[in-house]
Scaffold this active site. Structure first.
Site, short mmCIF file in Angstrom:
data_model
loop_
_atom_site.label_atom_id
_atom_site.label_comp_id
_atom_site.label_asym_id
_atom_site.label_seq_id
_atom_site.Cartn_x
_atom_site.Cartn_y
_atom_site.Cartn_z
CG HIS A 140 -14.76 8.20 -21.30
ND1 HIS A 140 -14.09 7.29 -20.12
CD2 HIS A 140 -15.73 8.19 -21.46
CE1 HIS A 140 -15.41 6.74 -20.39
NE2 HIS A 140 -16.15 7.58 -20.25
CG ASP A 165 -11.71 5.11 -19.66
OD1 ASP A 165 -11.61 6.21 -19.53
OD2 ASP A 165 -12.66 4.47 -20.13
CB VAL A 185 -15.26 27.02 -26.17
CG1 VAL A 185 -16.16 27.52 -27.62
CG2 VAL A 185 -16.37 26.21 -25.18
CD GLU A 190 -14.63 21.31 -17.65
OE1 GLU A 190 -15.27 21.71 -17.83
OE2 GLU A 190 -13.66 20.35 -17.59
CG ASP A 197 -21.47 9.72 -15.92
OD1 ASP A 197 -22.19 10.91 -16.54
OD2 ASP A 197 -20.57 10.29 -16.37
#
Ligand code: BUP
Length: 465
Positions: A18, A115, A343, A368, A384
Site C-alpha cells: 500500500h 487509501d 531488495v 513491476e 486480491d
C-alpha cells in the site's frame, strides 16, 4: 480557490504493497506546483515501512510529514488476525481524528488522496469539509470493479449462502467465489465488513487513481468508465505502471559496492535467472520452503530468491541454513542466491539477467513484471492475488498455476512440480514474446503522450481547477 496552489494530503494505509504506490505517486507529484502532506503513523508495523518513510522525507524535503496518533486499540478482540489488517482497523477506528487534521491544516487542504481501506470514513469527512477526495487504488482495475460491485451484488443476491458467492461483474467478468479474497466467504469477518463498507462509499469519491494501464485492462477500465459496473462511477485515471523516481545510478553504485543481488545478477547470462519473491507480508511455511528449494534445484535454472519466513519482517530471525536444510546452499552455490534482506525488486526485475518471476501476484509485483517485460509465473496466495492472476493471463504478463495453492490448505505444491513448471516456462518463447509485448505497451503508456502519462496530467490539472 481557483488558481491557488493546491495542497494535497495523502492518507496511506499499512503494508509495503500500500505504501510503495503512494510514495511513487507522491514523488511524481512533487515535481509539480503542488503542496504535499503525508499522514504518517509511527511506529509502522514493519521495519521496511519505517525505512521507506524515512527515505521519502529525506529525498523530498518539501513534502510535509503529518504525524497521526492512533487511539488505543485492543487487538485481542480479533485473535489470529494479520497485524497489517489490524492496523487498517485501528486506523479506521481513529478515523474521526482525520477531520481536525484535514480541516485544520495550513495552507488549506484542497484535496485528499486516500487509501481504499479508509474510504468509508475519509470520504464523508472530506465532503463535510468541502475538500475533494481521490482514492489511490493499489490493486488492479478488475479488483476495483469487484469492490464497487460487491455491495450491489449482495443487495440483489437471492440465495443466502454464508459468503459473497460468485460475483458476475457487469461488463467485466464473472469472478467465481474461489477467486475472491478468502475472508469474503464469511460475511461476518472483519475484512468483509471493511470491504463492503468501503465498497458502498467509493461511488462518492471524486476520482480514482489506479496503478494499471489501458492496454493491460481495457475491459475493466471501459466498464468502470462507462458506468456498466456501477452507474455514475467517478472518473478513473489509469496511471500505471507506477515507478520509483530514484536516481538509479546512485542505487547501483551503492549496491555494487556491497556485493548485492545486483552485483550477482551482473555476473549471470542474459535472461537466465528465475527471480522468486512472494511479497512483503507473506510468510511461507517451512515445508513449502523446502519444496520450493527442491524445485529450484531440480529446475537446473539459476535463481535469486527473496525469502520471508514471517508476516512481519521484524520477527524474522530464522537462519537460512536451518530453513533451507543442510547442504542446499552449498549444492546451489554459484547458480542460486537466497536473501532475507529487503531488495529493490523493481530494479532487479529490470536487470537483463532475469528471465522469469515466480510470484504470489501481489498487484505491485505484477505491474513491476509488466513494466520490465519479464514473464510472471503466478502462484496466488490470498487477498486480491487470484483476481490479479486473471489479469496476468488476460494481459499477457504470464501464466497462472490455477491448481497451485498455499499452506493452511492441506497440501503442498511439490518440488517436482515447481521444478518442471519453472523449466518449462523459462524455455517458452511464446510466453516470453507476450511478456515483451506487454512491456512495450507499458513503456508506451507512461511515455510522453501515452495513456497513463495523459491520465496523470489530467489528474494534476484537476487538482488545480
Ligand atoms: Br519482499 C520485497 N523488495 O524485498 P505486492 C518487496 N518489495 O521492493 P504485497 C521490494 O514490495 P500482499 C522486497 O517490489 C512490491 O512493490 C515489491 O507489493 C516490493 O505484494 C511491493 O507485490 C510488494 O503488491 O503482498 O503487498 O507484499 O499482496 O499479500 O499484500
Amino acid at each position: 480557490d481557483g488558481g491557488a496552489r493546491p495542497h494535497v494530503m495523502f492518507i496511506p494505509s499499512a503494508g509495503m504493497g500500500h505504501l510503495l504506490p503512494f510514495f511513487r505517486v507522491i514523488a511524481a507529484l512533487a515535481g509539480h506546483d503542488v503542496d504535499i502532506s503525508v499522514v504518517t503513523v509511527l511506529p509502522t508495523v514493519s521495519a521496511a515501512e519505517a525505512d521507506h518513510f524515512s527515505s521519502l522525507f529525506a529525498a523530498l524535503p518539501r513534502v510535509r510529514r503529518v504525524d497521526f496518533h492512533l487511539l488505543p486499540f485492543d487487538a485481542s478482540e480479533f485473535p489470529g488476525h494479520d497485524p497489517f489488517l489490524l492496523r487498517w482497523e485501528a486506523l479506521r477506528r481513529s478515523a474521526h481524528l482525520f477531520r481536525p487534521l484535514i480541516g485544520g491544516a495550513t495552507p488549506r487542504v484542497s484535496a485528499v488522496v486516500s487509501d481504499v481501506t479508509l474510504t468509508s470514513h475519509v470520504i464523508p469527512i472530506a465532503k463535510e469539509l468541502c475538500v475533494k477526495c481521490h482514492v489511490l487504488f493499489v490493486s488492479c482495475a478488475t479488483m476495483l470493479s469487484l469492490v464497487a460491485y460487491t455491495p450491489v451484488h449482495l443487495d440483489k443476491k437471492v440465495e443466502q449462502g454464508p459468503g459473497v458467492g460468485d460475483v458476475d461483474i457487469p461488463g467485466v467478468r464473472r469472478i467465481p467465489q474461489s477467486y475472491l479474497p478468502q475472508p469474503l466467504l464469511d460475511l461476518n469477518k472483519l475484512f468483509t465488513k471493511q470491504f463492503i463498507d468501503n465498497g458502498r462509499e467509493i461511488i462518492n469519491a471524486d476520482s480514482f487513481l489506479v496503478n494499471t494501464f489501458d492496454a493491460l485492462e481495457p475491459v475493466a477500465l471501459a466498464a468502470l468508465r462507462d458506468g456498466k459496473v456501477v452507474p455514475g462511477f467517478p472518473t478513473v485515471y489509469a496511471i500505471g505502471p507506477l515507478r520509483s523516481q530514484h536516481n538509479s545510478a546512485e542505487v547501483e553504485k551503492e549496491e555494487e559496492a556491497t556485493g548485492s543481488p545486483v552485483a550477482w545478477l551482473d555476473e549471470q547470462p542474459a535472461r537466465s535467472v528465475v527471480y522468486v519473491a512472494f511479497g512483503n507480508r507473506n510468510a511461507v511455511s517451512r515445508d513449502q520452503i523446502r519444496e520450493i528449494a527442491a524445485g529450484l534445484e531440480a529446475s537446473g535454472c539459476r535463481f535469486l530468491w527473496v525469502l520471508k519466513t514471517t508476516t512481519v519482517d521484524r520477527d524474522d530471525s530464522a537462519e537460512l541454513t536451518d530453513v533451507l536444510g543442510k547442504g542446499f546452499l552449498e549444492r546451489v552455490q554459484g547458480r542460486g542466491l537466497v536473501t532475507k534482506a529487503w531488495v529493490d525488486q523493481e530494479a532487479l526485475l529490470k536487470h537483463p539477467s532475469v528471465g522469469l518471476f515466480l510470484s504470489h501476484s501481489g498487484w505491485n509485483s505484477v505491474t513491476e513484471a509488466a513494466a520490465s517485460g519479464v514473464p510472471l509465473l503466478a502462484w496466488p496466495r490470498g487477498g486480491d492475488h487470484r483476481v490479479n492472476a486473471t489479469v496476468v493471463v488476460s494481459g499477457g504478463v504470464g501464466v497462472w498455476m490455477e491448481h497451485w495453492s498455499w499452506d493452511g490448505e492441506d497440501w503442498l505444491v511439490t518440488g517436482e512440480e515447481i521444478g518442471k513448471k519453472v523449466k518449462e516456462v523459462m524455455s517458452d518463447a511464446t510466453i516470453r514474446a507476450s511478456a515483451t509485448r506487454t512491456g512495450e505497451e507499458a513503456a508506451k503508456a507512461v511515455a510522453e503522450g501515452g495513456t497513463s502519462y495523459r491520465s496523470m496530467q489530467q489528474f494534476i490539472s484537476s487538482l488545480k481547477a
